[in-house]
Write an enzyme that holds these catalytic residues in place. Structure first.
Site, PDB file in Angstrom:
ATOM      1  N   CYS A 309       0.853  -1.187   0.000  1.00 51.00           N
ATOM      2  CA  CYS A 309       0.000   0.000   0.000  1.00 51.00           C
ATOM      3  C   CYS A 309       0.884   1.231   0.000  1.00 51.00           C
ATOM      4  CB  CYS A 309      -0.853   0.060   1.260  1.00 51.00           C
ATOM      5  SG  CYS A 309      -1.975  -1.309   1.406  1.00 51.00           S
ATOM      6  N   ILE A 310       0.418   2.258  -0.648  1.00 53.29           N
ATOM      7  CA  ILE A 310       1.196   3.503  -0.687  1.00 53.29           C
ATOM      8  C   ILE A 310       0.234   4.668  -0.470  1.00 53.29           C
ATOM      9  CG2 ILE A 310       1.113   3.554  -3.227  1.00 53.29           C
ATOM     10  CD1 ILE A 310       3.913   4.844  -3.161  1.00 53.29           C
ATOM     11  N   LEU A 311       0.684   5.627   0.317  1.00 55.44           N
ATOM     12  CA  LEU A 311      -0.187   6.763   0.634  1.00 55.44           C
ATOM     13  C   LEU A 311       0.635   8.017   0.884  1.00 55.44           C
ATOM     14  CD1 LEU A 311      -3.008   7.935   1.793  1.00 55.44           C
ATOM     15  CD2 LEU A 311      -2.023   7.404   4.005  1.00 55.44           C
ATOM     16  N   LYS A 319       2.494  17.141  -4.711  1.00 57.83           N
ATOM     17  CA  LYS A 319       3.706  17.954  -4.571  1.00 57.83           C
ATOM     18  C   LYS A 319       4.947  17.130  -4.884  1.00 57.83           C
ATOM     19  CE  LYS A 319       1.687  20.860  -0.981  1.00 57.83           C
ATOM     20  NZ  LYS A 319       1.477  20.965   0.447  1.00 57.83           N
ATOM     21  N   GLY A 320       4.748  15.945  -5.425  1.00 57.67           N
ATOM     22  CA  GLY A 320       5.889  15.123  -5.812  1.00 57.67           C
ATOM     23  C   GLY A 320       6.292  14.075  -4.781  1.00 57.67           C
ATOM     24  N   GLY A 322       4.555  11.464  -3.761  1.00 60.12           N
ATOM     25  CA  GLY A 322       4.171  10.124  -4.226  1.00 60.12           C
ATOM     26  C   GLY A 322       5.279   9.555  -5.110  1.00 60.12           C
ATOM     27  N   SER A 323       5.786  10.359  -6.043  1.00 55.72           N
ATOM     28  CA  SER A 323       6.882   9.910  -6.917  1.00 55.72           C
ATOM     29  C   SER A 323       8.108   9.560  -6.088  1.00 55.72           C
ATOM     30  CB  SER A 323       7.278  11.005  -7.905  1.00 55.72           C
ATOM     31  OG  SER A 323       6.148  11.478  -8.557  1.00 55.72           O
ATOM     32  N   GLU A 343       1.442  -3.893  -5.587  1.00 55.65           N
ATOM     33  CA  GLU A 343       0.352  -4.865  -5.489  1.00 55.65           C
ATOM     34  C   GLU A 343      -0.879  -4.353  -6.239  1.00 55.65           C
ATOM     35  OE1 GLU A 343       0.187  -6.781  -1.569  1.00 55.65           O
ATOM     36  OE2 GLU A 343      -1.965  -6.477  -1.758  1.00 55.65           O
ATOM     37  N   SER A 347      -5.192   1.953  -7.286  1.00 55.04           N
ATOM     38  CA  SER A 347      -6.290   2.927  -7.278  1.00 55.04           C
ATOM     39  C   SER A 347      -6.122   3.844  -8.496  1.00 55.04           C
ATOM     40  CB  SER A 347      -6.227   3.765  -6.010  1.00 55.04           C
ATOM     41  OG  SER A 347      -5.056   4.563  -6.030  1.00 55.04           O
TER      42      SER A 347
HETATM   43  N1  ACO Z   1      -4.951  14.243 -10.479  1.00 56.04           N
HETATM   44  C1  ACO Z   1      -4.175  14.151 -11.571  1.00 56.04           C
HETATM   45  N2  ACO Z   1      -2.885  13.709 -11.542  1.00 56.04           N
HETATM   46  C2  ACO Z   1      -2.406  13.340 -10.346  1.00 56.04           C
HETATM   47  C3  ACO Z   1      -3.167  13.423  -9.161  1.00 56.04           C
HETATM   48  C4  ACO Z   1      -4.496  13.907  -9.264  1.00 56.04           C
HETATM   49  N3  ACO Z   1      -5.285  14.013  -8.187  1.00 56.04           N
HETATM   50  N4  ACO Z   1      -2.418  12.984  -8.129  1.00 56.04           N
HETATM   51  C5  ACO Z   1      -1.222  12.649  -8.636  1.00 56.04           C
HETATM   52  N5  ACO Z   1      -1.226  12.857  -9.981  1.00 56.04           N
HETATM   53  C6  ACO Z   1      -0.119  12.624 -10.917  1.00 56.04           C
HETATM   54  C7  ACO Z   1       0.771  13.843 -10.881  1.00 56.04           C
HETATM   55  O1  ACO Z   1       0.410  14.746 -11.871  1.00 56.04           O
HETATM   56  C8  ACO Z   1       2.148  13.264 -11.102  1.00 56.04           C
HETATM   57  O2  ACO Z   1       2.398  13.112 -12.475  1.00 56.04           O
HETATM   58  P1  ACO Z   1       3.534  14.032 -13.206  1.00 56.04           P
HETATM   59  O3  ACO Z   1       4.795  13.794 -12.399  1.00 56.04           O
HETATM   60  O4  ACO Z   1       3.575  13.425 -14.553  1.00 56.04           O
HETATM   61  O5  ACO Z   1       3.050  15.405 -13.106  1.00 56.04           O
HETATM   62  C9  ACO Z   1       2.049  11.865 -10.511  1.00 56.04           C
HETATM   63  O6  ACO Z   1       0.671  11.545 -10.438  1.00 56.04           O
HETATM   64  C10 ACO Z   1       2.658  11.793  -9.131  1.00 56.04           C
HETATM   65  O7  ACO Z   1       2.297  12.928  -8.399  1.00 56.04           O
HETATM   66  P2  ACO Z   1       2.794  13.146  -6.927  1.00 56.04           P
HETATM   67  O8  ACO Z   1       2.554  14.558  -6.537  1.00 56.04           O
HETATM   68  O9  ACO Z   1       4.185  12.627  -6.771  1.00 56.04           O
HETATM   69  O10 ACO Z   1       1.801  12.157  -6.156  1.00 56.04           O
HETATM   70  P3  ACO Z   1       1.123  12.375  -4.735  1.00 56.04           P
HETATM   71  O11 ACO Z   1       2.120  12.891  -3.762  1.00 56.04           O
HETATM   72  O12 ACO Z   1      -0.133  13.122  -4.870  1.00 56.04           O
HETATM   73  O13 ACO Z   1       0.825  10.848  -4.323  1.00 56.04           O
HETATM   74  C11 ACO Z   1      -0.634   8.981  -4.326  1.00 56.04           C
HETATM   75  C12 ACO Z   1       0.173   9.953  -5.183  1.00 56.04           C
HETATM   76  C13 ACO Z   1       0.303   8.269  -3.337  1.00 56.04           C
HETATM   77  C14 ACO Z   1      -1.272   7.921  -5.194  1.00 56.04           C
HETATM   78  C15 ACO Z   1      -1.715   9.809  -3.558  1.00 56.04           C
HETATM   79  O14 ACO Z   1      -2.600  10.350  -4.489  1.00 56.04           O
HETATM   80  C16 ACO Z   1      -2.489   9.017  -2.534  1.00 56.04           C
HETATM   81  O15 ACO Z   1      -2.004   8.779  -1.435  1.00 56.04           O
HETATM   82  N6  ACO Z   1      -3.740   8.631  -2.880  1.00 56.04           N
HETATM   83  C17 ACO Z   1      -4.619   7.939  -1.941  1.00 56.04           C
HETATM   84  C18 ACO Z   1      -4.151   6.533  -1.688  1.00 56.04           C
HETATM   85  C19 ACO Z   1      -3.941   5.774  -2.975  1.00 56.04           C
HETATM   86  O16 ACO Z   1      -4.762   5.767  -3.862  1.00 56.04           O
HETATM   87  N7  ACO Z   1      -2.785   5.070  -3.032  1.00 56.04           N
HETATM   88  C20 ACO Z   1      -2.439   4.203  -4.149  1.00 56.04           C
HETATM   89  C21 ACO Z   1      -3.129   2.905  -3.998  1.00 56.04           C
HETATM   90  S1  ACO Z   1      -2.401   1.665  -5.011  1.00 56.04           S
HETATM   91  C22 ACO Z   1      -1.380   0.796  -3.939  1.00 56.04           C
HETATM   92  O17 ACO Z   1      -1.448   1.017  -2.758  1.00 56.04           O
HETATM   93  C23 ACO Z   1      -0.362  -0.153  -4.494  1.00 56.04           C
END
Ligand code: ACO
Ligand code: ZN
Length: 457
Positions: A309-311, A319-320, A322-323, A343, A347
């Site tokens: 899981c990742i959050l 803000k980057g 997640g990357s 896994e 989402s």
């Molecule tokens: N809408 C559009 N694009 C998005 C969004 C959004 N809401 N959120 C992230 N992105 C894109 C960004 O544009 C970016 O792409 P780019 O680098 O090409 O511009 C890329 O995704 C990563 O963006 P980050 O800012 O690094 O991601 P963030 O810090 O928002 O984290 C995460 C992403 C972890 C998925 C977050 O949205 C989250 O915690 N979501 C809720 C929990 C979830 O869904 N987790 C993943 C489940 S799958 C698993 O657990 C294996």
């Protein structure tokens, strides 16, 4: 009604109501599993929605918890009856509980992205253990609906059953964590008493949950941790990663899982945090290391998953970070000399983030390879070996970028000059973003399986 196109009703599963009532009573017909158009106020448009639950508001009128069909569940909400368009009401057919099932889960059990996959796991310690291990000012009562005992595997996700309704409804109004107040997205099995509060207060260091700001203040005076427990395995530019063993720090792990579940849908809650490691990303200031996000990872994964899981907490999203978490997970895999994959299913936001990471990592490797070996062809295997991205994910990304072509009996990677330019510009832009500094990572993989075997002798 605004002239928007609604998704079509599934006529096989829903039928028109036989009677047309009038006045407040007409809403009595709107029961769980019905579908009808509902005004989505945040978007100012009418959308087809499914009724998940209903109850009476304090003024006596009815309110309904609705799921907008083909939308993510984080948009589910309580609406008052005046936002329902009764002329579009379709009742679920008898025995057609399936009708109550969201289109996000179709008949094959596929998720919204059409992928097959078992539900993602999120470990959770048994509630009895929670009682024993976490001294709490509140009496802990299982927040699962009475009569619906979780299965042995701890599944809290029971989509398609009548008992589901409770776990499909967001049960926590608001959380306060550090400096942020956050509105949760999904259900999480916090103790039932907490669900009636306007806000629950969470210690940002040990993640203990409390019922009031006063309780939190008292707790903070005693809480010895200015950071998550576990080993600090990375520290660079005010960012740190702490590795937490789900066996050694059960109460932290279970609190993290409860918190995470508020923002993660389609989760199967596991009773046992022992098989997992948790990598918590923090930002440091004079008060301590504040949690930004985390990912969990199985100590041993037969399926080669490197993330369970990742959050990223909503206040830090987009803000980057997640990357950064994803990059870190692949840095661990590189040290393990393995390839890995998240896994499934992912989402919607997980998929976006992974696609973005994979595209950039693969393009960087393509260009670096060309510089190192001019004139030579790079294979999917080469890319996978140097990025630790699993072969299937490399192929699907290349296909998605339209760079993987069948040519003279074999697949080849083809990149046009135009695309090369686009990606070189994007890579240049990512250089301004925060990246993981691999030299700041102090980590060696442990052999959990071997250790267990040895201890039996
Ligand atoms: N809408 C559009 N694009 C998005 C969004 C959004 N809401 N959120 C992230 N992105 C894109 C960004 O544009 C970016 O792409 P780019 O680098 O090409 O511009 C890329 O995704 C990563 O963006 P980050 O800012 O690094 O991601 P963030 O810090 O928002 O984290 C995460 C992403 C972890 C998925 C977050 O949205 C989250 O915690 N979501 C809720 C929990 C979830 O869904 N987790 C993943 C489940 S799958 C698993 O657990 C294996
Ligand atoms: Zn604490």
């Amino acid at each position: 009604m605004a002239g928007i196109k609604n998704p079509e009703m599934d006529e096989e599963l829903f039928e028109k109501p036989k009677t047309n009532g009038v006045g407040q009573n007409q809403y009595e017909r709107v029961i769980e599993g019905c579908r009808l158009n509902v005004k989505m106020v945040s978007q100012n448009e009418w959308r087809l929605a499914e009724i998940i639950s209903r109850c009476r508001a304090s003024n006596g009128s009815m309110k309904f918890y609705v799921h907008y069909v083909d939308c993510n569940r984080r948009l589910d909400e309580w609406v008052m009856s005046d936002l329902l368009d009764l002329s579009t009401l379709r009742m679920p057919q008898k025995g057609g509980k399936k009708g109550a099932q969201s289109r996000e889960e179709n008949k094959d059990g596929n998720d919204a992205e059409g992928k097959k996959g078992r539900k993602r796991k999120i470990p959770l310690v048994p509630l009895e253990e929670m009682k024993a291990e976490v001294p709490d000012p509140l009496q802990i009562v299982p927040a699962v609906p009475s009569g619906s005992t979780p299965s042995l595997r701890g599944s809290m996700s029971m989509v398609g059953h009548s008992e589901d309704a409770m776990t499909r409804i967001r049960n926590i109004e608001c959380i306060e964590l550090g400096r942020s107040r956050i509105q949760p997205w999904y259900f999480s099995p916090y103790p039932q008493q907490l669900t009636s509060l306007d806000c629950i207060y969470i210690c940002e260091f040990c993640l203990k949950y409390l019922k009031s700001a006063t309780c939190l203040r008292r707790h903070m005076e005693k809480c010895a941790l200015p950071h998550p427990p576990g080993n600090q395995i990375y520290s660079y530019d005010k960012l740190s990663f702490f590795e937490i063993d789900g066996r050694k720090n059960k109460s932290y792990a279970q609190n993290l899982c409860l918190l995470a579940k508020l923002f993660l849908d389609h989760k199967t809650l596991y009773y046992d945090t022992d098989p997992f490691l948790f990598y918590v990303l923090t930002e440091e200031d004079e008060k301590g290391h504040h949690i930004v996000g985390y990912f969990s990872k199985e100590k041993e994964s037969a399926e080669e998953y490197n993330v369970a899981c990742i959050l990223v907490l909503p206040s830090f999203q987009k803000k980057g970070y997640g990357s950064l978490l994803i990059e870190f997970s692949y840095e661990l895999s590189k040290i393990e000399q393995k390839t890995g994959s998240p896994e499934k299913p992912l989402s919607d936001l997980g998929l976006l983030s992974y696609r973005s990471y994979w595209s950039m990592a693969i393009m960087k490797e393509l260009f670096a390879f060309k510089q190192r070996h001019p004139g030579e062809d790079i294979t999917v295997q080469d890319i996978s070996a140097s990025t630790s991205i699993k072969r299937e994910d490399v192929v699907s990304t290349l296909q998605q970028l339209d760079l993987y072509k069948y040519y003279r009996g074999q697949y080849v990677i083809v990149i046009s000059e135009e695309k090369r330019q686009v990606y070189e510009n994007r890579i240049e832009a990512t250089k301004k973003k925060r990246r993981i500094n691999p030299t700041a990572l102090q980590w060696r993989p442990k052999e959990y399986g071997k250790k267990r075997t040895q201890s039996t002798f």
